[in-house]
Design a protein around this motif. Structure first.
Motif, PDB file in Angstrom:
ATOM      1  N   THR A  23       1.658 -18.723  -8.604  1.00 53.25           N
ATOM      2  CA  THR A  23       1.875 -17.675  -7.466  1.00 53.25           C
ATOM      3  C   THR A  23       2.915 -16.899  -7.560  1.00 53.25           C
ATOM      4  O   THR A  23       2.498 -15.478  -7.125  1.00 53.25           O
ATOM      5  CB  THR A  23       1.682 -18.561  -5.944  1.00 53.25           C
ATOM      6  N   LEU A  24       4.127 -17.231  -7.801  1.00 51.30           N
ATOM      7  CA  LEU A  24       5.256 -16.418  -7.853  1.00 51.30           C
ATOM      8  C   LEU A  24       5.317 -15.447  -8.859  1.00 51.30           C
ATOM      9  O   LEU A  24       5.465 -14.137  -8.609  1.00 51.30           O
ATOM     10  CB  LEU A  24       6.468 -17.416  -7.784  1.00 51.30           C
ATOM     11  N   ALA A  25       4.908 -15.978 -10.143  1.00 52.79           N
ATOM     12  CA  ALA A  25       4.698 -15.089 -11.231  1.00 52.79           C
ATOM     13  C   ALA A  25       3.500 -13.953 -11.181  1.00 52.79           C
ATOM     14  O   ALA A  25       3.819 -12.751 -11.251  1.00 52.79           O
ATOM     15  CB  ALA A  25       4.126 -15.759 -12.466  1.00 52.79           C
ATOM     16  N   LEU A  26       2.452 -14.453 -10.317  1.00 53.65           N
ATOM     17  CA  LEU A  26       1.559 -13.275  -9.809  1.00 53.65           C
ATOM     18  C   LEU A  26       2.153 -12.356  -8.805  1.00 53.65           C
ATOM     19  O   LEU A  26       1.806 -11.096  -8.896  1.00 53.65           O
ATOM     20  CB  LEU A  26       0.350 -14.036  -9.500  1.00 53.65           C
ATOM     21  N   PHE A  27       2.990 -12.667  -8.171  1.00 49.02           N
ATOM     22  CA  PHE A  27       3.477 -11.719  -6.884  1.00 49.02           C
ATOM     23  C   PHE A  27       4.438 -10.785  -7.654  1.00 49.02           C
ATOM     24  O   PHE A  27       4.457  -9.690  -7.467  1.00 49.02           O
ATOM     25  CB  PHE A  27       4.180 -12.708  -6.108  1.00 49.02           C
ATOM     26  N   PHE A  28       5.228 -11.381  -8.694  1.00 46.99           N
ATOM     27  CA  PHE A  28       6.005 -10.472  -9.560  1.00 46.99           C
ATOM     28  C   PHE A  28       5.426  -9.417 -10.189  1.00 46.99           C
ATOM     29  O   PHE A  28       5.657  -8.100 -10.390  1.00 46.99           O
ATOM     30  CB  PHE A  28       6.884 -11.271 -10.475  1.00 46.99           C
ATOM     31  N   GLN A  29       4.073  -9.753 -10.684  1.00 49.02           N
ATOM     32  CA  GLN A  29       3.394  -8.890 -11.386  1.00 49.02           C
ATOM     33  C   GLN A  29       2.903  -7.696 -10.555  1.00 49.02           C
ATOM     34  O   GLN A  29       2.766  -6.546 -10.933  1.00 49.02           O
ATOM     35  CB  GLN A  29       2.147  -9.628 -12.099  1.00 49.02           C
ATOM     36  N   ALA A  30       2.571  -8.179  -9.162  1.00 54.81           N
ATOM     37  CA  ALA A  30       2.286  -7.015  -8.461  1.00 54.81           C
ATOM     38  C   ALA A  30       3.210  -6.065  -8.108  1.00 54.81           C
ATOM     39  O   ALA A  30       3.042  -4.658  -8.213  1.00 54.81           O
ATOM     40  CB  ALA A  30       1.689  -7.489  -7.230  1.00 54.81           C
ATOM     41  N   GLY A  31       4.582  -6.681  -7.913  1.00 50.73           N
ATOM     42  CA  GLY A  31       5.663  -5.482  -8.144  1.00 50.73           C
ATOM     43  C   GLY A  31       5.948  -4.751  -9.206  1.00 50.73           C
ATOM     44  O   GLY A  31       6.366  -3.512  -9.139  1.00 50.73           O
ATOM     45  N   THR A  32       5.716  -5.448 -10.278  1.00 48.44           N
ATOM     46  CA  THR A  32       6.131  -4.716 -11.722  1.00 48.44           C
ATOM     47  C   THR A  32       5.124  -3.579 -11.991  1.00 48.44           C
ATOM     48  O   THR A  32       5.163  -2.674 -12.561  1.00 48.44           O
ATOM     49  CB  THR A  32       6.297  -5.410 -12.616  1.00 48.44           C
ATOM     50  N   ALA A  33       3.624  -3.946 -11.459  1.00 47.63           N
ATOM     51  CA  ALA A  33       2.640  -2.925 -11.488  1.00 47.63           C
ATOM     52  C   ALA A  33       2.924  -1.560 -10.807  1.00 47.63           C
ATOM     53  O   ALA A  33       2.802  -0.591 -11.395  1.00 47.63           O
ATOM     54  CB  ALA A  33       1.295  -3.493 -10.987  1.00 47.63           C
ATOM     55  N   LEU A  36       5.389   0.425 -12.699  1.00 47.08           N
ATOM     56  CA  LEU A  36       5.054   0.993 -14.122  1.00 47.08           C
ATOM     57  C   LEU A  36       4.555   2.505 -13.723  1.00 47.08           C
ATOM     58  O   LEU A  36       4.959   3.213 -14.573  1.00 47.08           O
ATOM     59  CB  LEU A  36       3.353   0.299 -14.462  1.00 47.08           C
ATOM     60  N   LEU A  37       4.324   2.876 -12.416  1.00 41.74           N
ATOM     61  CA  LEU A  37       4.180   4.103 -11.870  1.00 41.74           C
ATOM     62  C   LEU A  37       5.428   4.866 -11.809  1.00 41.74           C
ATOM     63  O   LEU A  37       5.377   6.327 -11.847  1.00 41.74           O
ATOM     64  CB  LEU A  37       3.328   4.349 -10.686  1.00 41.74           C
ATOM     65  N   SER A  38       6.546   4.317 -11.448  1.00 44.81           N
ATOM     66  CA  SER A  38       7.730   5.032 -11.070  1.00 44.81           C
ATOM     67  C   SER A  38       9.086   5.001 -12.016  1.00 44.81           C
ATOM     68  O   SER A  38       9.951   5.485 -11.878  1.00 44.81           O
ATOM     69  CB  SER A  38       7.933   4.742  -9.739  1.00 44.81           C
ATOM     70  N   SER A  39       8.939   3.889 -12.830  1.00 42.93           N
ATOM     71  CA  SER A  39      10.062   3.628 -13.805  1.00 42.93           C
ATOM     72  C   SER A  39       9.720   3.511 -15.354  1.00 42.93           C
ATOM     73  O   SER A  39       8.749   2.945 -15.480  1.00 42.93           O
ATOM     74  CB  SER A  39      10.829   2.351 -13.206  1.00 42.93           C
TER      75      SER A  39
END
Length: 132
Positions: A23-33, A36-39
């Protein structure tokens, strides 16, 4: 009997920790997604997070198999973990193929299902293997 109870408790704890890690890894993926648009570093972080998330899904399946006791316990946690691993595999393929129209909603679904499984495991309602 005491060693059997201790082993049972450890296997359930390992299963709960593996669900929490997923669950934590999936939450991290949402943040890094979003990154992708800004950095320019977003793609690297999202790629690393994808590997961690896939590993966490495999760990969840391993924990479910180790917690299962042949000859008495329900195999339902193994089915849940297998489903997550299949979804993670589809997610990886969609990410590599750059199909965000399916990749993003599937990621949201996976996070929701993982959060639900974590909540049920912590509350004791997930059908975890029980002692015979």
């Amino acid at each position: 009997m005491a060693s059997q109870t201790t082993a049972h408790h450890r296997s359930q704890t390992f299963l709960k920790v593996s669900i929490a890690l997923q669950t934590l890894a999936l939450f991290f993926q949402a943040g890094t997604a979003g990154l992708l648009l800004s950095s320019s570093h977003g793609e690297v972080l999202h790629g690393v997070g994808a590997r961690v998330m896939y590993g966490a899904s495999m760990l969840y399946l391993l924990a479910a198999i180790l917690a299962w006791r042949p000859g008495g316990a329900a195999p339902r946690p193994i089915l849940y973990a297998s489903g997550f691993l299949i979804l993670a595999s589809v997610q990886v393929v969609l990410g590599i193929a750059h199909v965000p129209s399916v990749h993003v909603p599937l990621g949201v679904l996976m996070f929701g299902l993982s959060t639900l499984a974590l909540g049920q495991a912590v509350a004791g309602r997930l059908p975890l293997p029980e002692l015979p």
